[in-house]
Write a protein that holds these residues in place. Structure first.
Motif, PDB file in Angstrom:
ATOM      1  N   LEU A 479      32.660 167.649  88.592  1.00 59.35           N
ATOM      2  CA  LEU A 479      31.720 166.693  88.315  1.00 59.35           C
ATOM      3  C   LEU A 479      31.086 166.561  86.898  1.00 59.35           C
ATOM      4  O   LEU A 479      30.617 167.423  86.457  1.00 59.35           O
ATOM      5  CB  LEU A 479      30.445 166.724  89.436  1.00 59.35           C
ATOM      6  CG  LEU A 479      31.055 167.003  90.818  1.00 59.35           C
ATOM      7  CD1 LEU A 479      29.615 167.144  91.890  1.00 59.35           C
ATOM      8  CD2 LEU A 479      31.734 165.605  91.325  1.00 59.35           C
ATOM      9  N   ILE A 510      34.950 163.645  87.817  1.00 55.73           N
ATOM     10  CA  ILE A 510      34.193 162.608  88.635  1.00 55.73           C
ATOM     11  C   ILE A 510      32.790 162.412  88.319  1.00 55.73           C
ATOM     12  O   ILE A 510      32.121 163.280  87.734  1.00 55.73           O
ATOM     13  CB  ILE A 510      34.111 162.921  90.249  1.00 55.73           C
ATOM     14  CG1 ILE A 510      35.578 162.960  90.610  1.00 55.73           C
ATOM     15  CG2 ILE A 510      33.165 162.172  91.246  1.00 55.73           C
ATOM     16  CD1 ILE A 510      35.635 163.642  92.073  1.00 55.73           C
ATOM     17  N   ILE A 512      29.376 160.095  88.936  1.00 58.70           N
ATOM     18  CA  ILE A 512      28.564 159.087  89.999  1.00 58.70           C
ATOM     19  C   ILE A 512      27.514 158.054  89.504  1.00 58.70           C
ATOM     20  O   ILE A 512      26.552 158.868  88.535  1.00 58.70           O
ATOM     21  CB  ILE A 512      27.822 160.137  91.134  1.00 58.70           C
ATOM     22  CG1 ILE A 512      28.871 160.951  91.711  1.00 58.70           C
ATOM     23  CG2 ILE A 512      27.152 159.189  92.169  1.00 58.70           C
ATOM     24  CD1 ILE A 512      28.330 162.030  92.588  1.00 58.70           C
ATOM     25  N   TYR A 523      34.837 152.077  93.411  1.00 59.89           N
ATOM     26  CA  TYR A 523      35.259 153.267  92.214  1.00 59.89           C
ATOM     27  C   TYR A 523      36.022 152.640  91.079  1.00 59.89           C
ATOM     28  O   TYR A 523      36.839 151.553  91.465  1.00 59.89           O
ATOM     29  CB  TYR A 523      35.862 154.578  93.211  1.00 59.89           C
ATOM     30  CG  TYR A 523      37.189 154.115  93.701  1.00 59.89           C
ATOM     31  CD1 TYR A 523      38.496 154.346  92.706  1.00 59.89           C
ATOM     32  CD2 TYR A 523      37.514 153.920  94.995  1.00 59.89           C
ATOM     33  CE1 TYR A 523      39.684 154.017  93.313  1.00 59.89           C
ATOM     34  CE2 TYR A 523      38.829 153.505  95.496  1.00 59.89           C
ATOM     35  CZ  TYR A 523      39.721 153.807  94.744  1.00 59.89           C
ATOM     36  OH  TYR A 523      41.086 153.488  95.093  1.00 59.89           O
ATOM     37  N   PRO A 546      26.546 161.052  99.105  1.00 56.44           N
ATOM     38  CA  PRO A 546      27.808 161.125  98.131  1.00 56.44           C
ATOM     39  C   PRO A 546      28.603 162.128  98.731  1.00 56.44           C
ATOM     40  O   PRO A 546      28.576 163.126  98.047  1.00 56.44           O
ATOM     41  CB  PRO A 546      26.903 161.426  96.876  1.00 56.44           C
ATOM     42  CG  PRO A 546      25.747 162.058  97.260  1.00 56.44           C
ATOM     43  CD  PRO A 546      25.196 161.526  98.559  1.00 56.44           C
ATOM     44  N   ILE A 548      31.460 163.535  98.505  1.00 58.06           N
ATOM     45  CA  ILE A 548      32.508 163.419  97.311  1.00 58.06           C
ATOM     46  C   ILE A 548      33.905 163.870  97.957  1.00 58.06           C
ATOM     47  O   ILE A 548      34.964 163.206  97.613  1.00 58.06           O
ATOM     48  CB  ILE A 548      32.078 164.053  96.090  1.00 58.06           C
ATOM     49  CG1 ILE A 548      30.917 163.567  95.510  1.00 58.06           C
ATOM     50  CG2 ILE A 548      33.107 164.271  95.111  1.00 58.06           C
ATOM     51  CD1 ILE A 548      31.054 162.180  95.159  1.00 58.06           C
ATOM     52  N   PHE A 552      36.905 161.535  97.773  1.00 60.59           N
ATOM     53  CA  PHE A 552      37.828 161.767  96.684  1.00 60.59           C
ATOM     54  C   PHE A 552      39.329 161.744  97.422  1.00 60.59           C
ATOM     55  O   PHE A 552      40.327 161.306  96.879  1.00 60.59           O
ATOM     56  CB  PHE A 552      37.807 163.269  95.731  1.00 60.59           C
ATOM     57  CG  PHE A 552      38.635 163.732  95.054  1.00 60.59           C
ATOM     58  CD1 PHE A 552      39.047 162.995  93.843  1.00 60.59           C
ATOM     59  CD2 PHE A 552      39.398 164.584  95.254  1.00 60.59           C
ATOM     60  CE1 PHE A 552      39.994 163.105  92.881  1.00 60.59           C
ATOM     61  CE2 PHE A 552      40.578 164.997  94.422  1.00 60.59           C
ATOM     62  CZ  PHE A 552      40.816 164.431  93.398  1.00 60.59           C
ATOM     63  N   PHE A 624      26.174 166.877  97.185  1.00 62.58           N
ATOM     64  CA  PHE A 624      27.544 165.959  96.957  1.00 62.58           C
ATOM     65  C   PHE A 624      28.459 165.958  98.089  1.00 62.58           C
ATOM     66  O   PHE A 624      29.549 165.478  97.902  1.00 62.58           O
ATOM     67  CB  PHE A 624      28.238 166.562  95.672  1.00 62.58           C
ATOM     68  CG  PHE A 624      27.537 166.258  94.338  1.00 62.58           C
ATOM     69  CD1 PHE A 624      26.927 165.083  94.055  1.00 62.58           C
ATOM     70  CD2 PHE A 624      27.033 167.332  93.737  1.00 62.58           C
ATOM     71  CE1 PHE A 624      26.090 164.841  92.953  1.00 62.58           C
ATOM     72  CE2 PHE A 624      26.033 167.314  92.762  1.00 62.58           C
ATOM     73  CZ  PHE A 624      25.762 166.134  92.296  1.00 62.58           C
TER      74      PHE A 624
END
Length: 659
Positions: A479, A510, A512, A523, A546, A548, A552, A624
């Motif tokens: 991140l 990544i 945010i 995204y 989030p 993730i 992802f 996250f």
């Protein structure tokens, strides 16, 4: 802010009544009782008291907040942190008045719900048959107040969307009621209108025995003004300013009506009577108490919501540790913070159990709000000078009024410190947390370095192709805080390439970004190096958690399906519509304070406290939405003040110093 609230509409005005004016609107329940207290009722006291109340509402609430401070909106938002965001660049030390103002506003907030609800419930004491049952300070009355507050705090987690639709009409009925009975009382004794003359107020402060100290009670009529500014973003400036005309007329009418009753009641002292209920016919007491209770619940709700907003702003501006923030409804302004909710509940219950009745709470109420108001004045000076660029003469005249009024209130309220020392513990704790978090983040951010990611492409390609190095993961994910898609934190690159290199087939970074809409889930894919280095920018709505790990995997699946990401035939079976079982590894970088630092006393205290507070906040892994099995926390030492001169000498076995 909702663009519709920029216009003055009937609906907007009604919503404003329900959200903005609850605190200041319920002040008539206890202000005059506090001014009179156990003093003999006299014309000098009553005329002077009501004159002070009127001019306080005029100078402090109308002029300072409604006319002046509401102009200091930050993209439609108000409050001390929004004001700070407008002026921080002009003086480096302005963070401290912002912190002190926010902390004192929060601290005194734990007494607003109990004093308001208790004042309403205690009105049942005047109903025939309940005189010996509902007694201020007895166990039943305390229990009812605590029950109402507990239910109020419990229902915060569900949001106020449904109940909130009724707030405006209820508050309209409240203000109409207090204005009606106030006017009726004035009609019977119109001579009280002479108290509009400020001379009566000045005479009270100067000539009445210990009259100056009555300002501590007078100040209670404007305690909701600071919260009014904080709620600017919910209703819009124009709606607040227009609706205040109706609210002020209602408040002034009721205060003058209470004063008229006091002078012509024939009572020598007030005793346990509340002039607010005494100006009403006895048959209307039950409906009045029901309406008053609903109004005080709405006032408490506005204060709780304002506290959530304040802490949310503190988190986003790095004044508070990251904590769980929930969004019970689709409306952005309505948030729920579990930890703050139950801290406020505990504080309110504690205040009720300690003080027991509203009259006892009055003597401890108001001091912190004066501090908050002075801090707002400090920030407003820089806003007027540097942002608005007003004439120095106009600024000087405005400051002269504010400083004169607020310094008087501060001195008068200072006597309350002896009866509210418990608040100081809460206030000092809040100031400590905000100060430490802000200063420590300033220190740690000095060591956050960004490099051009293009400089690392050859090294990442070489590492990925080096079969002699054990593969760490197929997909390695970090991140990044870098807003610029071509930048990357230096510490992330060191984590991948230095000490124990992390070989992977694909390196993912990544970022945010938060959107203003509640359910945005978008995204962007940026292939920095095809099939090797990829940056994903998630744009998530404020209501979207989030998660993730889940998001992802969705990105991976779609890229494979669209042939944007090359996957070996053996691995393709790991991607299907229902699940992605690819080899994914997340690495979160977590700083710790290195023992090799040599701090000054102040810097060491701040940083040690900061890292202690991080343990109490929400973990990055949970924040996250990352699976424990796929995530590694990598500790990175923070070396702020390394030791340079180490007085270490090598000696021989015989004890001689070697050359």
């Amino acid at each position: 802010m909702n663009p519709h609230l920029k216009k003055v509409t009937a609906a907007g005005l009604l919503v404003t009544l329900g959200i903005i004016f609850g605190d200041i609107g319920t002040s008539p329940l206890y202000v005059f009782s506090a001014i009179i207290g156990d003093r003999p009722i006299s014309q000098e006291l009553v005329y002077g008291g009501i004159s002070c109340v009127f001019w306080t509402l005029t100078l402090q609430t109308t002029f300072k907040y409604i006319v002046l401070t509401l102009q200091a909106d930050n993209k439609g938002e108000g409050g001390i942190f929004s004001l700070y965001a407008l002026v921080w660049r002009y003086r480096h030390w302005l963070y401290f008045p912002a912190i002190l103002g926010a902390a004192t506003l929060l601290a005194d907030g734990i007494i607003t719900p109990p004093i308001s609800v208790a004042s309403a419930i205690e009105g049942l004491n005047g109903v025939h048959g309940l005189e010996s049952i509902i007694v201020p300070g007895n166990a039943l009355t305390i229990g009812i107040v605590i029950l109402i507050m507990t239910l109020l705090f419990f229902f915060q987690q569900f949001g106020t969307k449904v109940v909130g639709s009724a707030f405006g009409p209820i508050m309209f009925v409240w203000f109409a009621m207090i204005m009606f009975f106030g006017i009726i009382a004035i009609i019977h004794f119109p001579s009280i209108l002479a108290a509009f003359n400020p001379w009566y107020g000045i005479k009270l402060l100067v000539e009445y025995p210990k009259g100056f100290w009555l300002l501590g009670a007078v100040f209670l009529c404007t305690t909701g003004a600071e919260a009014l500014y904080s709620d600017l973003g919910h209703c819009g400036k124009k709606n607040i300013q227009v609706s205040w005309i109706f609210v002020k007329i209602a408040l002034v009418a009721n205060y003058f009506g209470q004063a008229a009753w006091l002078l012509h009641s024939g009572k020598k002292t007030l005793g346990i009577l509340n002039p607010f209920y005494e100006i009403m016919p006895h048959w209307f007491l039950i409906p009045a108490i029901i309406i008053a209770t609903l109004a005080t619940i709405i006032a408490s709700q506005a204060l709780i919501s304002g506290s959530f907003t304040l802490i949310s702003e503190a988190v986003s501006m790095n004044f508070w540790p990251r904590i769980t923030i929930k969004f019970p409804t689709n409306i952005r302004g309505q948030i729920y913070i579990p930890s703050i909710n139950w801290i406020l509940w505990a504080g309110c219950v504690g205040m009720m159990l300690y003080f027991k009745d509203s009259s006892s709470m009055v003597v401890a109420y108001g001091f912190s709000i004066t501090v908050a108001m002075i801090m707002t004045t400090t920030l407003m000076f820089y806003y007027m000078k540097f942002v608005k660029k007003w004439s120095p003469i106009i600024i000087a005249l405005i400051l002269l009024i504010f400083i004169s009024v607020e310094s008087s209130f501060f001195v008068a309220n200072a006597v309350k410190l002896a009866k509210r020392w418990q608040f100081l513990i809460f206030e000092i704790t809040l100031v400590f947390i905000m100060y430490v978090w802000f200063k420590a983040r300033k220190i740690t951010n000095r060591f956050l370095q960004f490099d051009h990611i293009s400089d690392y492409i050859p090294a990442l390609n070489a590492l990925s192709a080096n079969t002699l190095e054990r593969k760490y993961a197929t997909h390695l994910v970090y991140l990044t805080k870098a807003n610029n898609k071509r930048n990357i934190e230096k510490r992330i690159m060191e984590s991948i390439l230095s000490k124990r290199p992390k070989r992977a087939d694909v390196y993912w970074f990544i970022h945010i970004e938060r959107a203003d809409e509640p359910y945005t889930m978008e995204y962007i894919v940026d292939e920095i190096e095809h099939d090797k280095i990829i940056r994903i920018e998630f744009k998530l709505g404020f209501r979207v958690q989030p998660r993730i790990n889940l998001f992802f995997k969705k990105v991976l699946q779609e890229m494979v399906e669209h042939h944007e990401l090359h996957v070996d035939a053996a691995d393709r079976q790991l991607f299907n519509k229902h699940n992605v079982s690819a080899d994914i590894r997340y690495v979160l970088l977590q700083r710790f304070l290195s023992v090799e630092n040599e701090f000054s006393l102040k810097e060491g205290f701040i940083l040690n406290s900061y890292f202690g507070l991080t343990k109490m906040g929400q973990s990055d892994k949970r924040a996250f939405g990352l699976d424990t099995s796929d995530t590694e926390i990598e500790k990175i030492p923070l070396l702020v003040a390394p030791i340079h001169n180490i007085p270490l000498k090598r000696i021989s076995y015989n004890g001689h110093v070697e050359a």
